[in-house]
Design a protein around this motif. Sequence first.
Motif, mmCIF file in Angstrom:
data_model
loop_
_atom_site.group_PDB
_atom_site.id
_atom_site.type_symbol
_atom_site.label_atom_id
_atom_site.label_comp_id
_atom_site.label_asym_id
_atom_site.label_seq_id
_atom_site.Cartn_x
_atom_site.Cartn_y
_atom_site.Cartn_z
ATOM 1 N N ASN A 164 0.801 -1.224 0.000
ATOM 2 C CA ASN A 164 0.000 0.000 0.000
ATOM 3 C C ASN A 164 0.839 1.283 0.000
ATOM 4 O O ASN A 164 0.310 2.363 0.212
ATOM 5 C CB ASN A 164 -0.964 0.010 1.183
ATOM 6 C CG ASN A 164 -2.157 -0.890 0.926
ATOM 7 O OD1 ASN A 164 -2.289 -1.447 -0.163
ATOM 8 N ND2 ASN A 164 -3.030 -1.063 1.913
ATOM 9 N N PHE A 165 2.152 1.151 -0.184
ATOM 10 C CA PHE A 165 2.930 2.346 -0.527
ATOM 11 C C PHE A 165 2.606 2.669 -1.981
ATOM 12 O O PHE A 165 2.138 1.791 -2.730
ATOM 13 C CB PHE A 165 4.437 2.070 -0.384
ATOM 14 C CG PHE A 165 4.907 2.084 1.047
ATOM 15 C CD1 PHE A 165 5.352 3.265 1.627
ATOM 16 C CD2 PHE A 165 4.888 0.928 1.811
ATOM 17 C CE1 PHE A 165 5.764 3.286 2.957
ATOM 18 C CE2 PHE A 165 5.303 0.944 3.138
ATOM 19 C CZ PHE A 165 5.740 2.129 3.705
ATOM 20 N N SER A 166 2.875 3.911 -2.392
ATOM 21 C CA SER A 166 2.565 4.279 -3.786
ATOM 22 C C SER A 166 3.678 3.775 -4.692
ATOM 23 O O SER A 166 4.498 4.563 -5.191
ATOM 24 C CB SER A 166 2.430 5.799 -3.900
ATOM 25 O OG SER A 166 1.502 6.256 -2.961
ATOM 26 N N LEU A 167 3.741 2.478 -4.869
ATOM 27 C CA LEU A 167 4.838 1.873 -5.624
ATOM 28 C C LEU A 167 4.527 1.903 -7.116
ATOM 29 O O LEU A 167 3.367 1.742 -7.508
ATOM 30 C CB LEU A 167 5.039 0.416 -5.175
ATOM 31 C CG LEU A 167 5.392 0.229 -3.695
ATOM 32 C CD1 LEU A 167 5.326 -1.253 -3.311
ATOM 33 C CD2 LEU A 167 6.763 0.794 -3.388
ATOM 34 N N PRO A 168 5.555 2.057 -7.959
ATOM 35 C CA PRO A 168 5.300 2.069 -9.402
ATOM 36 C C PRO A 168 4.802 0.718 -9.919
ATOM 37 O O PRO A 168 4.029 0.654 -10.859
ATOM 38 C CB PRO A 168 6.662 2.417 -10.008
ATOM 39 C CG PRO A 168 7.639 2.416 -8.908
ATOM 40 C CD PRO A 168 6.936 2.375 -7.605
ATOM 41 N N GLN A 169 5.273 -0.371 -9.294
ATOM 42 C CA GLN A 169 4.799 -1.704 -9.728
ATOM 43 C C GLN A 169 4.191 -2.443 -8.549
ATOM 44 O O GLN A 169 4.702 -2.348 -7.430
ATOM 45 C CB GLN A 169 5.966 -2.554 -10.222
ATOM 46 C CG GLN A 169 6.596 -2.078 -11.495
ATOM 47 C CD GLN A 169 8.090 -2.362 -11.498
ATOM 48 O OE1 GLN A 169 8.555 -3.309 -10.893
ATOM 49 N NE2 GLN A 169 8.839 -1.501 -12.179
ATOM 50 N N GLU A 170 3.123 -3.193 -8.810
ATOM 51 C CA GLU A 170 2.528 -4.041 -7.768
ATOM 52 C C GLU A 170 3.588 -5.061 -7.355
ATOM 53 O O GLU A 170 4.164 -5.736 -8.204
ATOM 54 C CB GLU A 170 1.310 -4.757 -8.352
ATOM 55 C CG GLU A 170 0.432 -5.458 -7.328
ATOM 56 C CD GLU A 170 -0.252 -4.485 -6.361
ATOM 57 O OE1 GLU A 170 0.006 -4.610 -5.168
ATOM 58 O OE2 GLU A 170 -1.030 -3.615 -6.819
ATOM 59 N N PRO A 171 3.901 -5.180 -6.044
ATOM 60 C CA PRO A 171 4.916 -6.154 -5.642
ATOM 61 C C PRO A 171 4.477 -7.579 -5.992
ATOM 62 O O PRO A 171 3.277 -7.864 -6.062
ATOM 63 C CB PRO A 171 4.980 -5.994 -4.123
ATOM 64 C CG PRO A 171 4.279 -4.732 -3.809
ATOM 65 C CD PRO A 171 3.335 -4.439 -4.925
ATOM 66 N N LYS A 172 5.472 -8.437 -6.204
ATOM 67 C CA LYS A 172 5.187 -9.833 -6.562
ATOM 68 C C LYS A 172 4.392 -10.510 -5.439
ATOM 69 O O LYS A 172 3.442 -11.239 -5.691
ATOM 70 C CB LYS A 172 6.524 -10.545 -6.794
ATOM 71 C CG LYS A 172 6.426 -11.945 -7.290
ATOM 72 C CD LYS A 172 7.822 -12.459 -7.674
ATOM 73 C CE LYS A 172 8.006 -13.928 -7.344
ATOM 74 N NZ LYS A 172 8.284 -14.241 -5.951
ATOM 75 N N ASP A 173 4.798 -10.263 -4.202
ATOM 76 C CA ASP A 173 4.104 -10.862 -3.055
ATOM 77 C C ASP A 173 3.215 -9.824 -2.381
ATOM 78 O O ASP A 173 3.661 -8.701 -2.125
ATOM 79 C CB ASP A 173 5.122 -11.383 -2.037
ATOM 80 C CG ASP A 173 5.843 -12.612 -2.544
ATOM 81 O OD1 ASP A 173 5.195 -13.438 -3.212
ATOM 82 O OD2 ASP A 173 7.056 -12.733 -2.280
#
Length: 505
Positions: A340-349
């Motif tokens: 739920n951080f504003s990451l550029p890519q959805e994490p794998k896990d």
Amino acid sequence: MHYDAIIIGAGMSGLAAGIRLAMFDKKVVVLERHYVWGGLNSFYQYKGHQFDVGLHAMTNYAVKGARGLPLSRLLKQLRIRHDELDLHQQGFSSVSFPGEKLKFSNDFNLLRDEVARAFPHQVDGFDKLAKAVREFNELDLDAPQQDARPVVRRFITEPLLEDMIFCPLMFYGSAREHDMDWDQFVVMFKSIFFEGFARPQQGVRHVLKLLIDRYRKAGGELRLKAGVARILNSNGRAAGIELENGEQLTAEAVLSSAGLVETSRLCSAGSQPAQAVGAPPTAPVGKLSFTETISVLDKPARELGIEETIIFFSNRQRFAYEQPQDDVDTSSGVICMPGNFSLPQEPKDHLLRITNIANFDRWIAKARSAGSQPATGAGTLPAPAVGEAPTACAGEAPALRDYYAAKQRWYEQSCADVLGHIADFRSHVKLVDMFTPRTIRHYTGHEAGAVYGSPRKLRTGQTGIDGLYIIGTDQGFLGIIGAALSGISMANRWVLQRDGAAVEA
Ligand SMILES: Cc1cc2nc3c(=O)[nH]c(=O)nc-3n(C[C@H](O)[C@H](O)[C@H](O)COP(=O)(O)OP(=O)(O)OC[C@H]3O[C@@H](n4cnc5c(N)ncnc54)[C@H](O)[C@@H]3O)c2cc1C
């Protein structure tokens, strides 16, 4: 071999101190007991998944170009560009207590508005508290110690709000039960509420890679599987160290991130009489240790309606930050959704992590009664998912099965006790892991798995023994940014400035 400086421990503080010294052409070696660097902020693989040990969030977020803030100082001192950290901010987080929730983000105005909404009669006091925090110079290492609660009560008269303010600050940085030192309260208030949370896409391994590359490029030496057995003395001055394999190294200065209690033991270890070496001031062993459960979900937490990045919660009106009588206190804790951080890519896990306060002695007793030692560290919980029977311990000694059964039971209790704050995620768990206070002792070497070290801090780093200085957790600066800044400031003050180098503050 003779060095300008020996650094004990390759955690955040040790690596940052090492970079700083190597940058100024000091002959420096970092000695680390483990086969991997990072200390509590390490990472590991379990069943093909990558987990961070101690990272929820990096506190002290600062936008690119901001001046005078801890993160800006750290970047400047280590000559790292802001972009290189690849930081992505939180969406929003919350403090959730029975009947009340306060949201906050990296914009302090959100918390201020939330306090005005939920506690309208307290908001003037909250503004005055924020002003007092802003004006306090926590970098004055010689400031007298005072308790935080009496200071906070001058401004906040509603006990629920008082506890809601203390809860995140204690969970992310208090070695003391029930109260904090005022300067530590200020450090944590600024780092969490004024500055806020961010995270690199790749988690802590990204930060560690950056630090280790910088250290090696600057010419620093790192020795892994190099546990320090004792600190050597020559005429009452720290003269070097002896490794567990008997090898001796000498140095002009020794900087130790092993902890105050532990460094004290290193001074009196071996054949040398403690009196001859001198010993750092006696310090109590910290009582606060944690369990951490990690659930891998089959979909992003957001899709289950869990919006926050981090939730600090208590199921009781009065929040108790103390060592529990039982194995774990699941009535309060921290829930972290790294996705739920504003990451550029959805994490794998899709991870959901829950931290609770735990009792070190009880977990150690379970491990001892297991006879054959359970694996140390994370990656040891045998149950693959809630509701499924433990499998990995089939055929193990009965006592060992009991140890794992306790982990399974507490995992389930920990998940059940957060359901007043988030949607029921349990049917979406596809893999679980859990670590206990034993893991924290394993990664830090801290007595009693005390996550934030001893309640006694040596703000100036001086141990009373010439040439021996404390850095990191027990100097009093915690967390990733705090520990790294501690290493930098102690290296500046006790090695570089002592040698007359022109060092920018
Ligand atoms: C569950 C959890 C979550 C956390 N989450 C966050 C977070 O989200 N954000 C944040 O900023 N902080 C977080 N922290 C705190 C953060 O990890 C620590 O404050 C920080 O890592 C402390 O760094 P340090 O350098 O002082 O010590 P450490 O990381 O403890 O490093 C000390 C090193 O010294 C080594 N050592 C000890 N004794 C010896 C010896 N005799 N010889 C050789 N080596 C030795 C140890 O092996 C270790 O590598 C978290 C902690 C925990 C437990």
